[in-house]
Every structure is written in structure tokens, then in C-alpha cells.
Motif scaffolding. Structure first.
Motif, PDB file in Angstrom:
ATOM      1  N   GLU A  96       0.835  -1.207   0.000  1.00  0.00           N
ATOM      2  CA  GLU A  96       0.000   0.000   0.000  1.00  0.00           C
ATOM      3  C   GLU A  96       0.866   1.252   0.000  1.00  0.00           C
ATOM      4  O   GLU A  96       0.540   2.249  -0.652  1.00  0.00           O
ATOM      5  N   LEU A  97       2.004   1.204   0.699  1.00  0.00           N
ATOM      6  CA  LEU A  97       2.915   2.351   0.749  1.00  0.00           C
ATOM      7  C   LEU A  97       3.722   2.492  -0.533  1.00  0.00           C
ATOM      8  O   LEU A  97       3.974   3.610  -1.003  1.00  0.00           O
ATOM      9  N   VAL A  98       4.162   1.361  -1.105  1.00  0.00           N
ATOM     10  CA  VAL A  98       4.944   1.367  -2.344  1.00  0.00           C
ATOM     11  C   VAL A  98       4.303   0.340  -3.285  1.00  0.00           C
ATOM     12  O   VAL A  98       4.652  -0.845  -3.252  1.00  0.00           O
ATOM     13  N   PRO A  99       3.370   0.768  -4.121  1.00  0.00           N
ATOM     14  CA  PRO A  99       2.553  -0.178  -4.895  1.00  0.00           C
ATOM     15  C   PRO A  99       3.310  -1.012  -5.925  1.00  0.00           C
ATOM     16  O   PRO A  99       2.754  -1.996  -6.425  1.00  0.00           O
ATOM     17  N   ILE A 100       4.548  -0.657  -6.269  1.00  0.00           N
ATOM     18  CA  ILE A 100       5.269  -1.445  -7.278  1.00  0.00           C
ATOM     19  C   ILE A 100       5.947  -2.675  -6.684  1.00  0.00           C
ATOM     20  O   ILE A 100       6.491  -3.503  -7.412  1.00  0.00           O
ATOM     21  N   LEU A 101       5.932  -2.827  -5.354  1.00  0.00           N
ATOM     22  CA  LEU A 101       6.573  -3.985  -4.730  1.00  0.00           C
ATOM     23  C   LEU A 101       5.781  -5.261  -5.015  1.00  0.00           C
ATOM     24  O   LEU A 101       4.548  -5.243  -5.073  1.00  0.00           O
TER      25      LEU A 101
ATOM     26  N   ILE B 162       4.859   9.126  -6.967  1.00  0.00           N
ATOM     27  CA  ILE B 162       5.846   8.557  -6.042  1.00  0.00           C
ATOM     28  C   ILE B 162       6.318   9.534  -4.971  1.00  0.00           C
ATOM     29  O   ILE B 162       7.076   9.146  -4.082  1.00  0.00           O
ATOM     30  N   ARG B 163       5.881  10.778  -5.053  1.00  0.00           N
ATOM     31  CA  ARG B 163       6.444  11.819  -4.199  1.00  0.00           C
ATOM     32  C   ARG B 163       6.428  11.458  -2.723  1.00  0.00           C
ATOM     33  O   ARG B 163       7.376  11.759  -1.993  1.00  0.00           O
ATOM     34  N   ASN B 164       5.377  10.804  -2.256  1.00  0.00           N
ATOM     35  CA  ASN B 164       5.242  10.516  -0.823  1.00  0.00           C
ATOM     36  C   ASN B 164       5.655   9.095  -0.442  1.00  0.00           C
ATOM     37  O   ASN B 164       5.415   8.670   0.689  1.00  0.00           O
ATOM     38  N   TRP B 165       6.244   8.364  -1.367  1.00  0.00           N
ATOM     39  CA  TRP B 165       6.742   7.039  -1.010  1.00  0.00           C
ATOM     40  C   TRP B 165       7.892   7.166  -0.024  1.00  0.00           C
ATOM     41  O   TRP B 165       8.697   8.111  -0.112  1.00  0.00           O
ATOM     42  N   PRO B 166       8.028   6.228   0.909  1.00  0.00           N
ATOM     43  CA  PRO B 166       9.221   6.220   1.762  1.00  0.00           C
ATOM     44  C   PRO B 166      10.427   5.724   0.980  1.00  0.00           C
ATOM     45  O   PRO B 166      10.292   5.165  -0.121  1.00  0.00           O
ATOM     46  N   LEU B 167      11.613   5.947   1.524  1.00  0.00           N
ATOM     47  CA  LEU B 167      12.758   5.181   1.049  1.00  0.00           C
ATOM     48  C   LEU B 167      12.427   3.722   1.325  1.00  0.00           C
ATOM     49  O   LEU B 167      11.958   3.390   2.411  1.00  0.00           O
ATOM     50  N   PHE B 168      12.654   2.839   0.363  1.00  0.00           N
ATOM     51  CA  PHE B 168      12.387   1.416   0.598  1.00  0.00           C
ATOM     52  C   PHE B 168      13.604   0.613   0.178  1.00  0.00           C
ATOM     53  O   PHE B 168      14.289   0.941  -0.792  1.00  0.00           O
ATOM     54  N   ALA B 169      13.885  -0.430   0.961  1.00  0.00           N
ATOM     55  CA  ALA B 169      15.150  -1.143   0.794  1.00  0.00           C
ATOM     56  C   ALA B 169      15.000  -2.598   1.188  1.00  0.00           C
ATOM     57  O   ALA B 169      14.110  -2.960   1.970  1.00  0.00           O
ATOM     58  N   SER B 170      15.903  -3.424   0.673  1.00  0.00           N
ATOM     59  CA  SER B 170      15.941  -4.818   1.107  1.00  0.00           C
ATOM     60  C   SER B 170      16.580  -4.895   2.488  1.00  0.00           C
ATOM     61  O   SER B 170      17.480  -4.114   2.816  1.00  0.00           O
TER      62      SER B 170
END
Length: 366
Positions: free
Chosen positions: A118-123, A230-238
Motif C-alpha cells: 500500500e505504501l509502495v505499490p510497485i513492490l 511517487i512523491r510521498n513514497w518512503p525510502l524502501f530497501a531490502s
């Protein structure tokens, strides 16, 4: 012969912030090898403040830096931070790494795979076995931070010499003589804030060999995935730091999170390393990488224990280390600058004694 009470070698955020703090009590001169300040690691930072990033010592420095970043008196009239968030996602094989990260962390919220998507829909939801988010992770305005510290340094009477690579360094009669950019400078104290070049500066000074290791970190700027805001997406990482991604000026910055040992140099991207990292990123999302708009690399310099080296050298009188910040240099700069001023000016340290000991260069030569 130009003289000062202290000479700072290195005009990145570490050297400039320490010089600005010191300039309130003594005359300070900064020597920068390049034509502009912050050219290397500072100018190529991911520019994010993550409270839980790093080991116990680094997390203490993050905590110490936070109030200044939020209210940077003398450096900026407004906060240097803005909302972002940092989310870690783990596959089944990465759950142990995610659990290790949570140990000793504060302010983390556990997420379900559905919440992460929901936070990063491309995952890829089916690839996520666990996820956490640090809502309080924030972007840092690095340019404004560096410019503010430079302004504070100059207001306090400090000076900066650019195009001044150090070519010689020796001590005699209680003074360091520094040859740099065809000029000579003298001061009783030299502060080694030379980043990836810190070991070379130490060798000139016949200081302790701390075996600091520069490592390359690459990044690429990709177009934003079509159809997504994407402006409000968090940094996302493995969770095992195989890649990370962060919105950047309407585009998506992706790093392979590489740590390849290299000699000090003006870093550039290894195309194969970048391609492999982007491939790892693609395994976690369902939008392919179609184009790299630009790419760059910087050097992050680590000590053996991945903790910064801050304090006087145990055998070279008047030689002060401010190096080995790794990937934590920008967010720890306020704390380390104030500690440097306190140690040199014999004032209140502001940090717990065990943290100061963990930073001391003498820890490698007990």
C-alpha cells in the motif's frame, strides 16, 4: 606563511561543520583539495536521516544530531529535515537480517506485506515475508546544511582555501607545517577530515595507521514508474541492503548498495555493478527498469569496526582524526562537530563517556 590555531584538512560536511563549531573559540583555516566544497561524499549523499541506521555508537550520534537538524540555529532559519520514512522489506531468506536490524532499534512499526505494498505499490507482495517502517526517517537538505555551516564559519572569522591539495605535512617546535596548493600553512592542531584520503594524510603526518578503507557506493536516477505518484513514497530497501530506492525530484533513485573497496579517487560507476544491483531491485518490484537517466558514485570510508574515528592520534601530537564516517557522515556531522570542538577546547563533551571511547583512535592501539 599563513597561520591559524587549527587547520582542517577536508571541506566536506564533516570538516566544514567542525571548523564552524571551532571558529567560535579559535582561528580556523580549512584546506580543500577541490575547487568546490562538498564535492565528493557530501555532494553524493543519499540525503536521509535514519535514526536506527548503524551500530550502537552511530545510533547514539544520530540521536545527538537530531535536535540540531530539526532546529539548526546559526545554520538555517528552518529545519533541515522533511518527512520521508524508511521501509525495509525482507524475503524469507532475509528475515534473520530484519530481526537483527530491529534489535536495539526504536520507533519501528511492523507492517504486513499488504501494508508495505500500500505504501509502495510497485513492490511484489508475494516476495515480502516481513517488513518494518521507521516513520521518523527524514530527508536532509544537504546543500542548505553545507552552505549554512560555511556561512557560519565565515561569520566567525574562519577561512577556506580551495584548490589546496595537501602535499606535505610535518611537525616541529609544537607546530604543524602543511604544504598545500603551493602554499605553506602552520597551526598547532591539524584536523584530518579528508574522507577517503584520510589515510594518506595520516601517512604524511607519521600518525597511526588506522587502515581506513574507502568503498564505492553507486546510484542511478530512473524515470518514475508510469501511472504512479511517487512523491510521498518512503525510502524502501531490502533488509540485507542488496538495493534501496528513494523518490528524488519526481524520479526514482535506486542504488545497488555496493561496497567495493577502492583506492581514493573521484569515483565513477562500474556499469556491471550497477546493472547487477538494478537486476536485484527488479526482482522485488513488477515494473521493469527501462532507462537510466543518469548515474553516479561516491566513496564511503570505514574503519575496521565501522565506527567513525574521532579524537587525537595516540602518537602524533596535535593530529586530530575526524574520519571513517562511512555512510553516516551527513547525519552524524552535527554531533561529531560539537564533540570535536569540545575535545579540542576542553569543554563539556555532551556525549556519554562510553560513546567518546568508542570513537577514540586509540581503541585500535590499546
Amino acid at each position: 606563511m599563513k597561520t591559524a590555531d587549527a587547520i582542517v584538512i577536508g571541506g566536506g560536511i564533516a570538516g566544514i561543520s567542525a571548523a564552524a563549531e571551532l571558529a567560535g573559540d579559535m582561528s580556523v583555516l580549512v584546506l580543500e583539495a577541490e575547487s568546490q566544497l562538498g564535492y565528493h561524499a557530501t555532494g553524493r549523499s543519499a540525503a536521509i536521516f535514519i535514526r536506527n541506521y548503524g551500530n550502537e555508537t552511530l545510533r547514539a550520534l544520530n540521536t545527538e544530531s537530531a535536535p540540531f537538524l530539526q532546529q539548526p540555529d546559526g545554520v538555517s532559519e528552518q529545519s533541515l529535515l522533511s518527512p520521508r520514512g524508511e521501509m525495509l522489506v525482507a524475503t524469507d531468506e532475509e528475515l534473520d537480517a530484519l530481526d537483527a536490524y530491529k534489535t536495539g532499534s526504536t520507533g519501528l512499526e511492523k507492517l504486513t506485506p499488504a501494508q508495505a505494498v500500500e505504501l509502495v505499490p510497485i513492490l511484489r507482495k508475494d516476495a515480502i515475508a516481513g517488513a518494518v517502517i521507521e516513520w521518523d526517517a527524514q530527508d536532509i537538505d544537504v546543500d542548505r546544511m553545507l552552505a549554512g555551516y560555511v556561512r557560519l564559519l565565515k561569520v566567525r572569522g574562519g577561512k577556506v582555501e580551495a584548490n589546496a591539495p595537501v602535499t606535505g605535512l610535518h611537525r616541529s617546535s609544537g607546530l604543524w607545517t602543511v604544504q598545500a596548493g603551493g602554499q605553506c600553512y602552520q597551526a598547532p592542531i591539524v584536523i584530518n577530515a579528508a574522507g577517503a584520503w584520510a589515510e594518506g594524510i595520516a601517512r604524511m603526518a607519521k600518525a597511526t595507521d588506522l587502515r581506513l578503507l574507502p568503498m564505492r557506493r553507486s546510484a542511478a536516477l530512473l524515470p518514475a514508474p508510469l501511472g504512479y505518484e511517487i512523491r510521498n513514497w518512503p525510502l524502501f530497501a531490502s533488509a540485507t541492503e542488496k538495493w534501496y530506492a528513494k523518490p528524488e525530484a519526481g524520479k526514482l533513485m535506486v542504488s545497488p548498495a555496493d561496497e567495493d573497496p577502492v583506492d581514493p579517487h573521484d569515483a565513477w560507476v562500474d556499469d556491471m555493478v550497477l546493472a547487477e544491483g538494478l537486476h536485484r531491485f527488479e526482482q522485488a518490484v513488477f515494473t521493469p527498469v527501462t532507462r537510466v537517466e543518469t548515474s553516479w558514485a561516491g566513496l564511503r570510508t570505514f574503519s575496521n569496526d565501522r565506527t567513525p574515528v574521532v579524537g587525537y592520534d595516540p602518537k602524533a601530537e596535535g593530529f586530530y582524526w575526524l574520519a571513517g564516517q562511512g555512510g553516516y557522515g551527513v547525519q552524524t556531522a552535527p554531533a561529531l562537530a560539537r564533540l570535536t570542538a569540545a575535545l579540542i577546547c576542553n569543554s563539556n563533551l555532551g556525549l556519554q563517556p562510553d560513546i567518546v571511547r568508542a570513537l577514540d583512535p586509540g581503541r585500535f592501539n590499546p
